[in-house]
Write a protein that holds these residues in place. Structure first.
Motif, PDB file in Angstrom:
ATOM      1  N   HIS A   1       0.875  -1.171   0.000  1.00  9.11           N
ATOM      2  CA  HIS A   1       0.000   0.000   0.000  1.00  9.11           C
ATOM      3  C   HIS A   1       0.916   1.225   0.000  1.00  9.11           C
ATOM      4  CE1 HIS A   1      -2.966  -2.971   1.266  1.00  9.11           C
ATOM      5  NE2 HIS A   1      -3.866  -2.100   0.852  1.00  9.11           N
ATOM      6  N   TYR A   2       0.621   2.177  -0.875  1.00  7.76           N
ATOM      7  CA  TYR A   2       1.520   3.312  -1.061  1.00  7.76           C
ATOM      8  C   TYR A   2       0.764   4.481  -1.678  1.00  7.76           C
ATOM      9  CZ  TYR A   2       5.252   6.174  -3.043  1.00  7.76           C
ATOM     10  OH  TYR A   2       6.060   7.227  -3.371  1.00  7.76           O
ATOM     11  N   GLY A   3       1.209   5.686  -1.331  1.00  3.76           N
ATOM     12  CA  GLY A   3       0.725   6.897  -1.968  1.00  3.76           C
ATOM     13  C   GLY A   3       1.695   8.029  -1.685  1.00  3.76           C
ATOM     14  N   ASN A   4       1.633   9.091  -2.495  1.00  4.19           N
ATOM     15  CA  ASN A   4       2.451  10.263  -2.186  1.00  4.19           C
ATOM     16  C   ASN A   4       1.725  11.550  -2.538  1.00  4.19           C
ATOM     17  OD1 ASN A   4       3.142  10.853  -4.980  1.00  4.19           O
ATOM     18  ND2 ASN A   4       4.676   9.243  -4.858  1.00  4.19           N
ATOM     19  N   PHE A   5       2.208  12.634  -1.950  1.00  3.64           N
ATOM     20  CA  PHE A   5       1.541  13.925  -2.075  1.00  3.64           C
ATOM     21  C   PHE A   5       2.483  15.031  -1.627  1.00  3.64           C
ATOM     22  CE2 PHE A   5       0.850  12.165   2.072  1.00  3.64           C
ATOM     23  CZ  PHE A   5       1.071  13.224   2.940  1.00  3.64           C
ATOM     24  N   THR A   6       2.091  16.261  -1.950  1.00  4.67           N
ATOM     25  CA  THR A   6       2.736  17.452  -1.415  1.00  4.67           C
ATOM     26  C   THR A   6       1.731  18.085  -0.473  1.00  4.67           C
ATOM     27  OG1 THR A   6       4.014  17.755  -3.443  1.00  4.67           O
ATOM     28  CG2 THR A   6       3.781  19.678  -1.990  1.00  4.67           C
ATOM     29  N   ASP A   7       2.132  18.296   0.783  1.00  4.97           N
ATOM     30  CA  ASP A   7       1.178  18.839   1.755  1.00  4.97           C
ATOM     31  C   ASP A   7       0.938  20.331   1.527  1.00  4.97           C
ATOM     32  OD1 ASP A   7       3.130  20.368   3.159  1.00  4.97           O
ATOM     33  OD2 ASP A   7       3.349  18.882   4.747  1.00  4.97           O
ATOM     34  N   LYS A   8       0.038  20.906   2.303  1.00  5.17           N
ATOM     35  CA  LYS A   8      -0.352  22.309   2.108  1.00  5.17           C
ATOM     36  C   LYS A   8       0.764  23.288   2.434  1.00  5.17           C
ATOM     37  CE  LYS A   8      -2.781  22.478   6.565  1.00  5.17           C
ATOM     38  NZ  LYS A   8      -4.103  22.702   7.153  1.00  5.17           N
ATOM     39  N   PHE A   9       1.897  22.793   2.982  1.00 10.52           N
ATOM     40  CA  PHE A   9       3.048  23.640   3.282  1.00 10.52           C
ATOM     41  C   PHE A   9       4.182  23.451   2.277  1.00 10.52           C
ATOM     42  CE2 PHE A   9       0.787  22.947   7.260  1.00 10.52           C
ATOM     43  CZ  PHE A   9       0.557  24.262   7.639  1.00 10.52           C
ATOM     44  N   GLY A  10       3.961  22.604   1.262  1.00 10.09           N
ATOM     45  CA  GLY A  10       4.963  22.396   0.230  1.00 10.09           C
ATOM     46  C   GLY A  10       5.933  21.252   0.484  1.00 10.09           C
TER      47      GLY A  10
END
Length: 136
Positions: free
Chosen positions: A114-123
């Motif tokens: 299980h995996y995912g990635n993102f850029t949070d609201k602070f960069g």
């Protein structure tokens, strides 16, 4: 020797660390302000209460962070959080990605984890995963 990511927020450091704390990653264990340092004169009164240096720690995690008025934007690296089970990983993914930009949705991937990635609201870029156990 040990390594810890040092994050620069250009004014949002304390808000980011409070957000990470609310997401359950850990807590702020040290926070020093710019006021009273040589940088206070350079950066002006608006930056006096900004963060000169901070340390954030949680189970298996240590981050250092600052407001860094002259810092480069964060890019080219992601903090990878590994959880023991997919449910915990998904909760972390959902909490930390709120208000950010998801690059890879959290789900069971073709390689089995299980995996995912993102850029949070602070960069800050994050990757969250949970490896398949040998018995699965």
């Amino acid at each position: 020797m040990r390594a810890a990511p040092f994050l620069y927020f250009n004014g949002d450091c304390e808000s980011a660390l409070q957000f990470y704390q609310a997401c359950g990653l850990g807590k702020i264990v040290e926070l020093r302000r710019i006021e009273g340092t040589p940088l206070a004169e350079r950066d002006g009164p608006a930056w006096n209460q900004k963060v000169l240096f901070s340390r954030f720690e949680g189970p298996g995690l240590r981050l250092c962070a600052s407001d860094g008025a002259d810092s480069e934007p964060m890019k080219g690296c992601a903090i990878f959080l590994e959880a023991d089970d997919a449910g915990t990983a998904e909760k972390l993914f959902d909490a930390l990605s709120a208000g950010g930009r998801i690059t890879v949705a959290f789900k069971k991937q073709f390689w089995g984890d299980h995996y995912g990635n993102f850029t949070d609201k602070f960069g800050v870029q994050w990757a969250v995963g949970s490896a398949v156990k040998a018995s699965e």
